[in-house]
Design a protein around this motif. Structure first.
Motif, PDB file in Angstrom:
ATOM      1  N   ILE A  62       0.854  -1.189   0.000  1.00  0.00           N
ATOM      2  CA  ILE A  62       0.000   0.000   0.000  1.00  0.00           C
ATOM      3  C   ILE A  62       0.890   1.239   0.000  1.00  0.00           C
ATOM      4  O   ILE A  62       1.748   1.400   0.864  1.00  0.00           O
ATOM      5  CB  ILE A  62      -1.000  -0.026   1.179  1.00  0.00           C
ATOM      6  N   GLU A  63       0.714   2.084  -1.009  1.00  0.00           N
ATOM      7  CA  GLU A  63       1.580   3.265  -1.130  1.00  0.00           C
ATOM      8  C   GLU A  63       0.778   4.477  -1.570  1.00  0.00           C
ATOM      9  O   GLU A  63      -0.019   4.406  -2.494  1.00  0.00           O
ATOM     10  CB  GLU A  63       2.705   3.024  -2.153  1.00  0.00           C
ATOM     11  N   ASN A  64       1.038   5.576  -0.897  1.00  0.00           N
ATOM     12  CA  ASN A  64       0.343   6.832  -1.206  1.00  0.00           C
ATOM     13  C   ASN A  64       1.117   7.622  -2.266  1.00  0.00           C
ATOM     14  O   ASN A  64       1.449   8.783  -2.089  1.00  0.00           O
ATOM     15  CB  ASN A  64       0.216   7.658   0.089  1.00  0.00           C
ATOM     16  N   ASN A  65       1.456   6.937  -3.361  1.00  0.00           N
ATOM     17  CA  ASN A  65       2.163   7.614  -4.454  1.00  0.00           C
ATOM     18  C   ASN A  65       1.979   6.822  -5.731  1.00  0.00           C
ATOM     19  O   ASN A  65       1.450   5.711  -5.718  1.00  0.00           O
ATOM     20  CB  ASN A  65       3.658   7.759  -4.118  1.00  0.00           C
ATOM     21  N   GLN A  66       2.411   7.388  -6.846  1.00  0.00           N
ATOM     22  CA  GLN A  66       2.169   6.756  -8.142  1.00  0.00           C
ATOM     23  C   GLN A  66       3.233   5.736  -8.521  1.00  0.00           C
ATOM     24  O   GLN A  66       2.942   4.703  -9.098  1.00  0.00           O
ATOM     25  CB  GLN A  66       2.109   7.848  -9.226  1.00  0.00           C
ATOM     26  N   GLU A  67       4.480   6.045  -8.175  1.00  0.00           N
ATOM     27  CA  GLU A  67       5.592   5.245  -8.673  1.00  0.00           C
ATOM     28  C   GLU A  67       5.857   3.960  -7.893  1.00  0.00           C
ATOM     29  O   GLU A  67       6.502   3.047  -8.392  1.00  0.00           O
ATOM     30  CB  GLU A  67       6.875   6.089  -8.673  1.00  0.00           C
ATOM     31  N   GLY A  68       5.378   3.891  -6.667  1.00  0.00           N
ATOM     32  CA  GLY A  68       5.605   2.689  -5.864  1.00  0.00           C
ATOM     33  C   GLY A  68       7.054   2.486  -5.478  1.00  0.00           C
ATOM     34  O   GLY A  68       7.627   1.407  -5.664  1.00  0.00           O
ATOM     35  N   GLY A  69       7.662   3.517  -4.957  1.00  0.00           N
ATOM     36  CA  GLY A  69       9.080   3.482  -4.609  1.00  0.00           C
ATOM     37  C   GLY A  69       9.421   2.447  -3.553  1.00  0.00           C
ATOM     38  O   GLY A  69      10.490   1.819  -3.604  1.00  0.00           O
ATOM     39  N   PHE A  70       8.509   2.234  -2.606  1.00  0.00           N
ATOM     40  CA  PHE A  70       8.796   1.264  -1.551  1.00  0.00           C
ATOM     41  C   PHE A  70       8.868  -0.151  -2.134  1.00  0.00           C
ATOM     42  O   PHE A  70       9.747  -0.943  -1.785  1.00  0.00           O
ATOM     43  CB  PHE A  70       7.732   1.366  -0.447  1.00  0.00           C
ATOM     44  N   GLY A  71       7.966  -0.435  -3.058  1.00  0.00           N
ATOM     45  CA  GLY A  71       7.976  -1.733  -3.740  1.00  0.00           C
ATOM     46  C   GLY A  71       9.279  -1.949  -4.500  1.00  0.00           C
ATOM     47  O   GLY A  71       9.848  -3.041  -4.511  1.00  0.00           O
ATOM     48  N   LYS A  72       9.758  -0.868  -5.124  1.00  0.00           N
ATOM     49  CA  LYS A  72      11.020  -0.968  -5.877  1.00  0.00           C
ATOM     50  C   LYS A  72      12.177  -1.280  -4.943  1.00  0.00           C
ATOM     51  O   LYS A  72      13.069  -2.054  -5.277  1.00  0.00           O
ATOM     52  CB  LYS A  72      11.295   0.340  -6.625  1.00  0.00           C
ATOM     53  N   LEU A  73      12.150  -0.656  -3.760  1.00  0.00           N
ATOM     54  CA  LEU A  73      13.218  -0.899  -2.785  1.00  0.00           C
ATOM     55  C   LEU A  73      13.182  -2.359  -2.326  1.00  0.00           C
ATOM     56  O   LEU A  73      14.228  -3.016  -2.218  1.00  0.00           O
ATOM     57  CB  LEU A  73      13.074   0.042  -1.579  1.00  0.00           C
ATOM     58  N   ILE A  74      11.965  -2.879  -2.079  1.00  0.00           N
ATOM     59  CA  ILE A  74      11.847  -4.279  -1.640  1.00  0.00           C
ATOM     60  C   ILE A  74      12.379  -5.211  -2.732  1.00  0.00           C
ATOM     61  O   ILE A  74      13.111  -6.165  -2.472  1.00  0.00           O
ATOM     62  CB  ILE A  74      10.379  -4.621  -1.267  1.00  0.00           C
ATOM     63  N   LYS A  75      12.044  -4.893  -3.970  1.00  0.00           N
ATOM     64  CA  LYS A  75      12.523  -5.719  -5.098  1.00  0.00           C
ATOM     65  C   LYS A  75      14.059  -5.683  -5.150  1.00  0.00           C
ATOM     66  O   LYS A  75      14.710  -6.712  -5.326  1.00  0.00           O
ATOM     67  CB  LYS A  75      11.915  -5.185  -6.405  1.00  0.00           C
ATOM     68  N   GLU A  76      14.596  -4.499  -4.982  1.00  0.00           N
ATOM     69  CA  GLU A  76      16.046  -4.332  -5.076  1.00  0.00           C
ATOM     70  C   GLU A  76      16.768  -5.059  -3.941  1.00  0.00           C
ATOM     71  O   GLU A  76      17.768  -5.739  -4.151  1.00  0.00           O
ATOM     72  CB  GLU A  76      16.374  -2.833  -5.028  1.00  0.00           C
ATOM     73  N   GLU A  77      16.232  -4.932  -2.735  1.00  0.00           N
ATOM     74  CA  GLU A  77      16.928  -5.473  -1.569  1.00  0.00           C
ATOM     75  C   GLU A  77      16.640  -6.954  -1.363  1.00  0.00           C
ATOM     76  O   GLU A  77      17.513  -7.714  -0.976  1.00  0.00           O
ATOM     77  CB  GLU A  77      16.522  -4.699  -0.305  1.00  0.00           C
ATOM     78  N   ALA A  78      15.377  -7.360  -1.570  1.00  0.00           N
ATOM     79  CA  ALA A  78      14.986  -8.737  -1.242  1.00  0.00           C
ATOM     80  C   ALA A  78      14.846  -9.606  -2.490  1.00  0.00           C
ATOM     81  O   ALA A  78      14.595 -10.802  -2.389  1.00  0.00           O
ATOM     82  CB  ALA A  78      13.658  -8.729  -0.480  1.00  0.00           C
ATOM     83  N   ASP A  79      14.985  -9.010  -3.649  1.00  0.00           N
ATOM     84  CA  ASP A  79      14.725  -9.686  -4.911  1.00  0.00           C
ATOM     85  C   ASP A  79      13.343 -10.340  -4.875  1.00  0.00           C
ATOM     86  O   ASP A  79      13.156 -11.486  -5.277  1.00  0.00           O
ATOM     87  CB  ASP A  79      15.809 -10.726  -5.223  1.00  0.00           C
ATOM     88  N   PHE A  80      12.387  -9.617  -4.334  1.00  0.00           N
ATOM     89  CA  PHE A  80      11.025 -10.128  -4.232  1.00  0.00           C
ATOM     90  C   PHE A  80      10.058  -9.066  -4.747  1.00  0.00           C
ATOM     91  O   PHE A  80      10.036  -7.929  -4.265  1.00  0.00           O
ATOM     92  CB  PHE A  80      10.701 -10.479  -2.771  1.00  0.00           C
ATOM     93  N   TYR A  81       9.285  -9.453  -5.761  1.00  0.00           N
ATOM     94  CA  TYR A  81       8.365  -8.509  -6.388  1.00  0.00           C
ATOM     95  C   TYR A  81       6.961  -8.726  -5.842  1.00  0.00           C
ATOM     96  O   TYR A  81       6.450  -9.854  -5.846  1.00  0.00           O
ATOM     97  CB  TYR A  81       8.397  -8.700  -7.907  1.00  0.00           C
ATOM     98  N   ILE A  82       6.350  -7.661  -5.341  1.00  0.00           N
ATOM     99  CA  ILE A  82       4.982  -7.765  -4.832  1.00  0.00           C
ATOM    100  C   ILE A  82       4.037  -7.275  -5.930  1.00  0.00           C
ATOM    101  O   ILE A  82       3.991  -6.083  -6.224  1.00  0.00           O
ATOM    102  CB  ILE A  82       4.800  -6.915  -3.549  1.00  0.00           C
ATOM    103  N   PRO A  83       3.318  -8.212  -6.571  1.00  0.00           N
ATOM    104  CA  PRO A  83       2.491  -7.796  -7.708  1.00  0.00           C
ATOM    105  C   PRO A  83       1.248  -6.999  -7.297  1.00  0.00           C
ATOM    106  O   PRO A  83       0.776  -6.152  -8.054  1.00  0.00           O
ATOM    107  CB  PRO A  83       2.096  -9.109  -8.382  1.00  0.00           C
ATOM    108  N   ASN A  84       0.692  -7.300  -6.114  1.00  0.00           N
ATOM    109  CA  ASN A  84      -0.538  -6.612  -5.715  1.00  0.00           C
ATOM    110  C   ASN A  84      -0.222  -5.290  -5.049  1.00  0.00           C
ATOM    111  O   ASN A  84       0.491  -5.252  -4.043  1.00  0.00           O
ATOM    112  CB  ASN A  84      -1.323  -7.459  -4.700  1.00  0.00           C
ATOM    113  N   THR A  85      -0.769  -4.225  -5.621  1.00  0.00           N
ATOM    114  CA  THR A  85      -0.514  -2.922  -4.999  1.00  0.00           C
ATOM    115  C   THR A  85      -1.799  -2.111  -4.909  1.00  0.00           C
ATOM    116  O   THR A  85      -2.657  -2.174  -5.790  1.00  0.00           O
ATOM    117  CB  THR A  85       0.510  -2.071  -5.784  1.00  0.00           C
ATOM    118  N   LEU A  86      -1.906  -1.388  -3.816  1.00  0.00           N
ATOM    119  CA  LEU A  86      -2.971  -0.404  -3.674  1.00  0.00           C
ATOM    120  C   LEU A  86      -2.279   0.946  -3.604  1.00  0.00           C
ATOM    121  O   LEU A  86      -1.572   1.257  -2.643  1.00  0.00           O
ATOM    122  CB  LEU A  86      -3.778  -0.676  -2.383  1.00  0.00           C
ATOM    123  N   ARG A  87      -2.448   1.723  -4.689  1.00  0.00           N
ATOM    124  CA  ARG A  87      -1.783   3.023  -4.730  1.00  0.00           C
ATOM    125  C   ARG A  87      -2.818   4.133  -4.856  1.00  0.00           C
ATOM    126  O   ARG A  87      -3.852   3.968  -5.487  1.00  0.00           O
ATOM    127  CB  ARG A  87      -0.834   3.111  -5.927  1.00  0.00           C
TER     128      ARG A  87
END
Ligand SMILES: Cc1ncc(C[n+]2csc(CCOP(=O)(O)OP(=O)(O)O)c2C)c(N)n1
Ligand code: SF4
Ligand SMILES: [Mg+2]
Lengths: 229, 281
Positions: A186-211
């Protein structure tokens, strides 16, 4: 670091200063207009934390190569050993260097410091159902709306809240995924920066997003509507 | 303990070009501090990025070499944290008038009790000689083969327009006078701006000894603002000395109501948090 309400702001700013001084790094503490302009009722604030300045009395090498990556720090004062705080790469005394070996050692020391810090940071906080079917992952003020939505639904909801964003602790997300829980970022922005950080650090992509990025914060209805789907 | 000029030496070999004015500026700076009986551990130097900033490991003391254009704010922080330290910022004409010009303006206005040495060699030297706002108009420089397009900033006129408490001008070729100016600047309680016309034989061959010797005229300490303005605006002569000093303007810290009567320094007061004062009953 990111705050979610008044108590959080009061506590985290203290941690921010302690980390900045002990680890000798700059700390970014994120807040939001939504939090600054909201009113919170609290009975009392937690006791102030102990101030940690990370100082030694008599140091010699200000940028000493250490195993945990933290060098001894002391404040300029008459009679103390002088040093140079250098924005150029430098040796253990702060003197500029272009020597490959010294540069690598100093860079690796700084890297080790971040690993030491990561180990010290708390895990993200989990709120909600013990056996959830859906867990929101977020930071900042989104916590407040998800917690408010929980009693209004029969769904088994959870919320994984990040106060400390970087260095990122991601083990809990991978664990939830293993258990087959639906994870929603869940992110209060368009780009989903937190998701990108998780992908970068954990190599885990969260497909479901509420933005949400219409210039408004999340409302409880946004959450209830999303989980209806 | 007797303080000797060699106390300020480090064992780092200078990388400046032969004939660079930075050698003499460092000599004058060291001499001034020794004559003021200050030991290296009583001084904080804030260095900028540039040939001037490369002096950061060539003089002893507590030194910080931060970001380009930011020598002033770092010096201000060090000063406000602990006024027992003498704080001296060094910056080039590039860093001072381009990247960090806002800091210069507000530091003059705030009158923090620190000293600023502007190493004016009329170019961005470390990055191999680009134009700055003190480069002579029309001069051909790196990336400007047809000559400088824009006009200039006269540092003296700029500083004097801001009601400073101290503005002096020295020359890197005159160590004796420069030493005296730096001493006066450090002793002055307020923001002491010292512009040093600095030789740069590599990228600024026109502004050489002959050029300066034919134009420099030394003055006695002056406290008349009109006279000061006429000194710095003179097109034919380069006046050196303490061009303007006004000791009546109070320094920033002395004006802080909440610090009145306090005997300790802020750096020693970091003990506990209390937000009582900012919460209404
Ligand atoms: C923010 C930033 N911009 C640009 C640079 C590149 N840079 C490094 S030194 C320098 C020139 C410095 O000129 P000046 O301040 O006049 O000092 P000098 O070298 O002449 O002593 C520049 C532009 C930088 N390091 N950082
Ligand atoms: S380029 Fe100019 S300022 Fe830089 S070291 Fe050489 S002479 Fe000095
Ligand atoms: Mg310059």
């Amino acid at each position: 670091m990111s705050v979610s309400d008044a108590t959080d702001a009061y506590e985290l700013i203290q941690d921010a200063f302690n980390i900045a001084e002990e680890y000798q790094i700059s700390v970014t503490l994120l807040t939001e207009k939504q939090i600054s302009e909201s009113l919170f009722n609290i009975k009392t604030l937690p006791q102030p934390k102990k101030i940690k300045r990370g100082l030694v009395k008599n140091g010699q090498k200000r940028y000493e190569i250490t195993s945990n990556g933290i060098s001894p720090r002391w404040i300029p004062q008459k009679g103390k050993k002088t040093y140079l705080s250098n924005s150029d790469e430098h040796d253990e005394y702060g003197i500029s260097t272009e020597d490959e070996k010294e540069i690598v050692e100093m860079s690796e020391k700084r890297r080790r410091k971040m690993d030491t810090l990561k180990k010290k940071l708390p895990q993200p906080k989990y709120y909600g159902d013990e056996k959830p079917t859906l867990v929101f992952v977020g930071m900042g003020s989104t916590k407040n709306v998800v917690l408010d939505a929980m009693p209004l639904t029969k769904k088994r909801l959870g919320y994984l809240h990040y106060q400390y964003i970087y260095p990122l602790k991601f083990e809990k997300i991978l664990e939830l995924n293993k258990q087959g829980v639906k994870i929603v970022l869940i992110e209060n922005n368009q780009e989903g920066g937190f998701g990108k950080l998780i992908k970068e650090e954990a190599d885990f992509y969260i497909p479901n997003t509420l933005r949400k990025y219409d210039g408004r914060p999340f409302f409880v209805d946004d959450i209830l509507e999303y989980i209806k789907k | 303990m007797k303080i000797d000029i060699t106390d300020y030496n480090t064992n780092v070999t200078p990388t400046w070009c032969p004939g660079c004015g930075n050698f003499n500026i460092h000599l004058a700076l060291k001499k001034a501090l020794v004559e003021l009986k200050k030991s290296p551990s009583e001084v904080v130097f804030s260095f900028d990025i540039g040939c001037n900033g490369n002096g950061g490991d060539k003089i002893d003391g507590f030194r910080v070499k931060g970001l380009h254009g930011r020598a002033i704010p770092l010096a201000v922080g060090a000063h406000l944290a602990n006024r027992k330290m003498s704080v001296i910022a060094s910056i080039g004409d590039g860093g001072c008038l381009h990247e960090g010009i806002d800091h210069l303006i507000h530091a003059v206005r705030s009158n923090y009790d620190i000293t600023l040495l502007i190493h004016n060699n009329q170019n961005f030297a470390l990055t191999t000689g680009q134009i700055t706002s003190t480069t002579i108009e029309g001069k051909e420089m790196y990336a400007f083969p047809k000559g400088k397009t824009e006009g200039n900033i006269n540092i003296g006129e700029l500083v004097l327009s801001l009601e400073p408490s101290f503005y002096a001008r020295g020359y890197s070729g005159d160590i004796v006078q420069l030493t005296e100016i730096i001493k006066q600047g450090v002793k002055h309680k307020g923001f002491s701006v010292i512009e040093i016309m600095q030789l740069c034989p590599t990228y600024n061959k026109e502004s050489n000894h002959e050029f300066f010797n034919g134009r420099i005229s030394k003055i006695e300490k002056n406290s008349d603002i009109k006279k000061a303005r006429s000194y710095v605006s003179n097109k034919n002569k380069l006046y050196t000395g303490i061009i303007y000093c006004n000791s009546k303007i109070k320094d920033y810290y002395s004006k802080l109501e909440n610090r009145k009567g306090k005997k300790t320094e802020l750096v020693n007061e970091v003990r506990n948090y209390s937000i009582k004062n900012i919460l209404a009953d």
